[in-house]
Design an enzyme around this catalytic site. Structure first.
Site, PDB file in Angstrom:
ATOM      1  CD  GLU A   1      -2.963   1.027   2.252  1.00 26.48           C
ATOM      2  OE1 GLU A   1      -2.796   0.274   3.261  1.00 26.48           O
ATOM      3  OE2 GLU A   1      -3.877   1.866   2.140  1.00 26.48           O
TER       4      GLU A   1
ATOM      5  N   GLY B   1       3.159   2.332  10.773  1.00 24.59           N
ATOM      6  CA  GLY B   1       2.826   1.365  11.988  1.00 24.59           C
ATOM      7  C   GLY B   1       2.596   0.040  11.635  1.00 24.59           C
ATOM      8  CB  ALA B   2       0.733  -2.452  11.435  1.00 29.76           C
ATOM      9  CG  MET B   3       0.366  -3.205   4.690  1.00 26.27           C
ATOM     10  SD  MET B   3      -0.723  -1.939   4.283  1.00 26.27           S
ATOM     11  CE  MET B   3      -2.129  -2.542   3.215  1.00 26.27           C
ATOM     12  CD  GLU B   4      -4.954  -2.413   5.465  1.00 27.96           C
ATOM     13  OE1 GLU B   4      -3.944  -1.819   6.138  1.00 27.96           O
ATOM     14  OE2 GLU B   4      -5.489  -1.441   4.563  1.00 27.96           O
ATOM     15  CG  ASN B   5       0.050  -6.863   3.703  1.00 26.09           C
ATOM     16  OD1 ASN B   5       0.086  -6.045   2.954  1.00 26.09           O
ATOM     17  ND2 ASN B   5       1.130  -6.922   4.756  1.00 26.09           N
TER      18      ASN B   5
ATOM     19  CD  GLU C   1      -2.920  -2.338  10.619  1.00 31.28           C
ATOM     20  OE1 GLU C   1      -3.339  -2.522   9.461  1.00 31.28           O
ATOM     21  OE2 GLU C   1      -2.602  -1.152  11.058  1.00 31.28           O
TER      22      GLU C   1
ATOM     23  CD  GLU D   1      -6.323   3.000   6.758  1.00 32.00           C
ATOM     24  OE1 GLU D   1      -6.842   2.847   7.763  1.00 32.00           O
ATOM     25  OE2 GLU D   1      -5.826   2.365   5.969  1.00 32.00           O
TER      26      GLU D   1
HETATM   27  N1  TRP Z   1      -3.149   0.880   5.680  1.00 33.31           N
HETATM   28  C1  TRP Z   1      -2.270   0.844   6.681  1.00 33.31           C
HETATM   29  C2  TRP Z   1      -2.896   0.998   8.211  1.00 33.31           C
HETATM   30  O1  TRP Z   1      -3.753   1.985   8.350  1.00 33.31           O
HETATM   31  C3  TRP Z   1      -1.241   2.031   6.755  1.00 33.31           C
HETATM   32  C4  TRP Z   1      -0.369   2.205   5.626  1.00 33.31           C
HETATM   33  C5  TRP Z   1      -0.543   2.484   4.510  1.00 33.31           C
HETATM   34  C6  TRP Z   1       1.043   1.962   5.362  1.00 33.31           C
HETATM   35  N2  TRP Z   1       0.525   2.925   3.789  1.00 33.31           N
HETATM   36  C7  TRP Z   1       1.416   2.259   4.072  1.00 33.31           C
HETATM   37  C8  TRP Z   1       1.734   1.220   6.328  1.00 33.31           C
HETATM   38  C9  TRP Z   1       2.963   2.268   3.803  1.00 33.31           C
HETATM   39  C10 TRP Z   1       3.079   0.897   5.781  1.00 33.31           C
HETATM   40  C11 TRP Z   1       3.905   1.589   4.765  1.00 33.31           C
HETATM   41  O2  TRP Z   1      -3.028   0.401   8.848  1.00 33.31           O
HETATM   42 ZN    ZN Z   2      -5.858   1.612   8.572  1.00 34.73          ZN
END
Ligand code: TRP
Ligand code: ZN
Length: 888
Positions: free
Chosen positions: A123, A263-267, A300, A322
């Site tokens: 993302e 912070g983190a990513m919801e893959n 996430e 979000e």
């Molecule tokens: N979608 C993620 C969240 O809100 C955040 C996110 C968006 C992200 N772009 C990113 C995390 C790039 C890491 C790097 O939880």
């Molecule tokens: Zn998010």
């Protein structure tokens, strides 16, 4: 292929693509320096036109359509990738082979190398840095992924969904095949390869399915994964109970990585986290860290439904996932806190969330990057993961929750999923589902999605003793002169004895309860309350029912009265904040004139009354007695003068420490928590209040307080107490003790990157309590060569530079401009390494016009010099050009 001057992308230009990808087979031959990606896309026609593929920085090895190499005449290279003319076909098997170098990927977008492992971040537009693909959220495909790698270097191979096969290959290599049963956009793709350890748990979902939960961490960190696992289980239970939403996969993985931009990513099924939001044990993490881990894990996890099962049509709709998911994680944390610590703990969470909104989002909304929660245009999408999209977006969802009630909101969510599961949709689709499920017209409410700037709500009350009437006039003021907003205002009237009055509006047949939600739809609303026996004190916008700035004339006496009596815990806190803002701003005016600022007795009395009120929980008193953030105070000052503000704050903190010293010292002993550390809101509240007291005591140089802090900072305390004590010493005139504590901390944690981040940040944010103290900048420059520091690790950048730029305004906005020159050098350097991080750091000067003319001139010089450079990334360029007012 990316151009330097990114074109402006507009929301109204949205068009579906001519081709979509039904399913995709990815084969990775993984290697730290040369990874080969074979990508087979089963494409389907949806309209007229070529197949559009995005690509960035890829070495293309081959490209075929239905097994035949694509001829040059059918191929067009574009700014964002390539277009293939597929003739009259309606389906096509397109195969592209690319090669990439994860080790050279310092941007941490796409496939990159960190701590010996390989990780992805896709993302918003990172997938195109892995392979050629229609890398947009409205292209949802079924993914099958084969990973092949050296067994010794990469013993663990993970991707989205379910593991369907794995085994050994010749030459010390092995493979794993993963299948994700749910179609998903490419931004949710992930892979991880490395030498990792796992904490596992099996749980049953509400419908009785068994699921495997895993938390993967780097070697040696297994004893820090339990809290993340507990948080995950709590999140699952909460979403089942609150929204009837279950985990839809057999396996759910969280992976912690040290180098990560956000912070983190919801893959899907494979969340990748900044290690800071996973790893915790009492010796290394504070209560605040535990709280953040719980909420990020939840965030996430909740995305699995709000973001993944239903995703965004285009990136302008980002707040669809979000804002909604932040709202969900806020409600989850509040419920968790309330279950353990009662309703007061819930109020503390609300206060913390609003504090974030006011210190981060309000300034953004008043500056050159201001945008509606659904922006109309952007240059770099990475710049729009903002406090506005996230935090104000969550407030907009919260208003729907307030307007519709918990049950109505739930019905709207159910309808939203029933209509849109498996689709890529818009914010309108969400609000329409809410509207239809409740039979409520929300057309006017939609304006929240298109107006930028923080609205003001002007309130005026008039009491008519003879008529026993209280008239309240509420007037909306929108910054761009936009149309009136639909907003819920929760309010109450407090009687002279401090108790809430029953509310009876003209036309009511009976008085309603003591807090009432009024729906404003017009610019001006007049409310007439009947049967009011004595002049009441209004308590407006209870619980912060709308994201606005409330303006109501209240004298000190009235604020003190609400600090003592307002039955709404949020507003009671807010009354204290307003009193503090008033006192600090008045003191700052004196400080700017060179006059020694004085702290009014009335303020110390009201402050002390809160401190001594044992009926209030410790956690609540801790937030109520914390001074407003400097960023929030600067926002209310024209021109902003950080140096004078700092002088005033130092006097104020000293005075609170001196004049209430005995109370703080006595409280310290009473608040001690017996037994082993546990993360629990009641314990955490006691620790927070004790640490706050320590701050005031050390600020005032109270010998007994300093002595205790030094003992705690260097003893065998858990991290919450240790770091609380260290912070108190660093923020005090006791510089010798601070130096001793810092050295002790460094010795203990030199090898622990996450803990060292705290050590860097506390020094970068250090105030100068005595004139002879070293300026923060000199310290920071020296720390850049510390062995634990690294320019390639975003957490280090945020700790050392971010804390200086954001949390230390008086030192950053130095009169000699050295802070700005240092800033420009950092941006120049980071721009080459990691544009996303550089752009976030660049934003700290976007509000340069708010400062004194002398500071403005110094800041402008540095910004203009940067903008004049030609190899600026689009991310940084957009921010700086907006700061100078060059683009809209
Ligand atoms: N979608 C993620 C969240 O809100 C955040 C996110 C968006 C992200 N772009 C990113 C995390 C790039 C890491 C790097 O939880
Ligand atoms: Zn998010």
């Amino acid at each position: 292929m990316k151009t330097e001057h990114a074109p402006t992308i507009r929301r109204i230009d949205y068009q579906p693509l001519a081709w979509t990808v039904q399913s995709v087979d990815l084969h990775f031959t993984l290697d730290a320096k040369a990874t080969v990606v074979r990508n087979r896309m089963h494409c389907e026609r949806r309209g007229a036109g070529p197949l559009v593929l995005m690509a960035e920085g890829l070495t293309r090895v081959s490209l075929t359509v239905d097994g035949v190499e694509v001829v040059e005449t059918a191929l067009r290279e574009t700014d964002t990738g390539l277009e293939i003319d597929l003739g009259e076909r309606d389906t096509a098997l397109v195969e592209v082979v690319t090669q990439i170098n994860p080790s050279a990927n310092t941007e941490l977008s796409g496939l990159y190398h960190s701590g010996g492992g390989l990780y992805t971040q896709c993302e918003a537009e990172g997938f195109r840095r892995i392979t050629c693909f229609p890398d947009r959220p409205d292209v949802m495909a079924r993914f099958t992924v084969t990973l092949e790698a050296d067994m010794a270097a990469f013993p663990v191979l993970l991707s989205n969904g379910n593991l369907v096969d794995s085994g050994d290959l010749d030459g010390g290599r092995h493979f794993a095949i993963w299948e994700d049963p749910f179609p998903k956009p490419s931004y949710l793709f992930a892979l991880v390869a490395g030498d990792l350890e796992v904490l596992e748990r099996t749980e049953k979902t509400r419908s009785g399915r068994e699921v495997l939960l895993q938390v993967w961490v780097e070697d040696g960190n297994l004893d820090r994964a339990d809290h993340a696992m507990d948080s995950l289980v709590h999140s699952m239970r909460w979403d089942e109970k609150t929204f009837g939403l279950e985990l839809d996969l057999d396996r759910y993985m969280i992976v912690a990585v040290s180098d990560f931009n956000m912070g983190a990513m919801e893959n899907k099924g494979l969340n990748i986290f900044n290690a800071k939001f996973v790893l915790a044990k009492p010796d290394t993490a504070t209560d605040v860290d535990y709280e953040h881990i719980e909420s990020v894990v939840a965030h996430e996890y909740f995305h699995n439904w709000t973001g993944n099962r239903v995703t965004c049509q285009d990136w302008f709709q980002l707040t669809l996932k979000e804002g909604l998911t932040v709202f969900r994680d806020q409600q989850f944390s509040a419920d968790m806190l309330a279950a353990a610590g009662g309703e007061s703990a819930r109020a503390v969470k609300r206060i913390e969330d609003v504090r974030v909104l006011r210190t981060a989002q309000f300034p953004e909304d008043a500056g050159p990057m201001a945008h509606p929660i659904r922006p109309d245009q952007y240059q770099a999408i990475d710049n729009f993961y903002t406090a506005t999209v996230y935090e104000k977006g969550a407030e907009v969802i919260r208003m729907l929750h307030t307007l519709l009630g918990a049950e109505g909101f739930r019905n709207g969510m159910d309808l939203y999923f029933s209509y849109h599961d498996g689709q890529a949709v818009t914010c309108d689709d969400f609000v329409e589902a809410m509207s239809e499920a409740n039979g409520v017209d929300l057309d006017q409410f939609m304006r929240w999605y298109s107006q930028r700037g923080t609205p003001r709500l002007l309130a005026e009350g008039r009491y008519d003793a003879a008529a026993r009437q209280y008239t309240l006039t509420l007037t909306q003021q929108r910054p761009d002169g936009d149309e009136a907003l639909h907003m819920p205002v929760a309010l109450g009237l407090i009687g002279p004895d401090g108790a809430d009055l029953p509310l009876m509006l003209a036309g009511d047949t009976a008085a309603s309860p003591t807090t009432r939600v009024v729906e404003l739809k017009d610019t001006t609303t007049t409310l007439v309350f009947e049967g009011v026996a004595a002049e009441p004190v209004p308590s407006l916008l209870r619980g912060f029912s709308a994201p606005v700035i409330l303006e109501l004339a209240e004298d000190d006496r009235r604020l003190a009265f609400r600090m003592a009596h307002d039955s709404d815990p949020f507003n009671r806190w807010d009354a204290a904040q307003r009193f503090m803002v008033r006192v600090v701003l008045a003191m700052t005016v004196d400080a700017a004139k060179g006059v020694l600022p004085q702290v009014p007795d009335a303020f110390i009395t009201a402050f002390g009354a809160l401190l001594h009120n044992e009926k209030l929980d410790a956690a609540y008193r801790a937030v109520a007695l914390t001074l407003p953030a400097e960023a929030y105070l600067l926002e209310q000052m024209t021109p902003a003068d950080p140096v004078a503000l700092r002088r005033a704050l130092i006097v104020l903190m000293r005075s609170i420490g001196e004049r209430l010293g005995d109370s703080w010292l006595g409280l310290d002993a009473r608040l001690s928590v017996a037994g082993e550390y546990r993360y629990h809101p009641t314990d955490a509240g006691r620790r927070a209040l004790r640490n706050l007291g320590q701050r005031y005591l050390c600020a005032a140089g109270v010998a007994k307080g300093v002595e205790r802090a030094l003992a705690r900072a260097t003893g065998d305390a858990h991290m919450t107490d240790r770091f609380g004590a260290l912070a108190a010493l660093v923020h005090s005139p006791a510089s010798a003790e601070a130096a001793t504590a810092l050295a002790d901390f460094e010795r203990r944690f030199a090898k622990d990157a996450l803990v060292m981040d705290k050590w860097f940040a506390i020094q970068a944010g250090a105030w100068r309590w005595i004139d002879s103290a070293e300026p923060a900048l000199a310290r920071i420059e020296a720390l850049m060569s510390h062995p634990a520091f690294s320019l390639s690790n975003p957490n280090k950048i945020y700790a050392l530079f971010g804390a200086y730029f954001r949390a230390n305004p008086a030192e950053f906005h130095r009169a000699d401009g050295a802070g700005y020159r240092f800033w420009a050098d950092r941006i120049r350097d980071l721009n080459k390494r990691n544009p996303q991080v550089a752009s976030r750091m660049a934003r700290v000067l976007e509000n340069w016009r708010r400062f004194t003319p002398a500071q403005q001139a110094l800041a402008r010089e540095q910004i203009e010099a940067l903008v004049g450079e030609k190899d600026l990334s689009p991310d940084v360029r957009e921010v700086l050009e907006k700061a100078l007012g060059k683009t809209d």
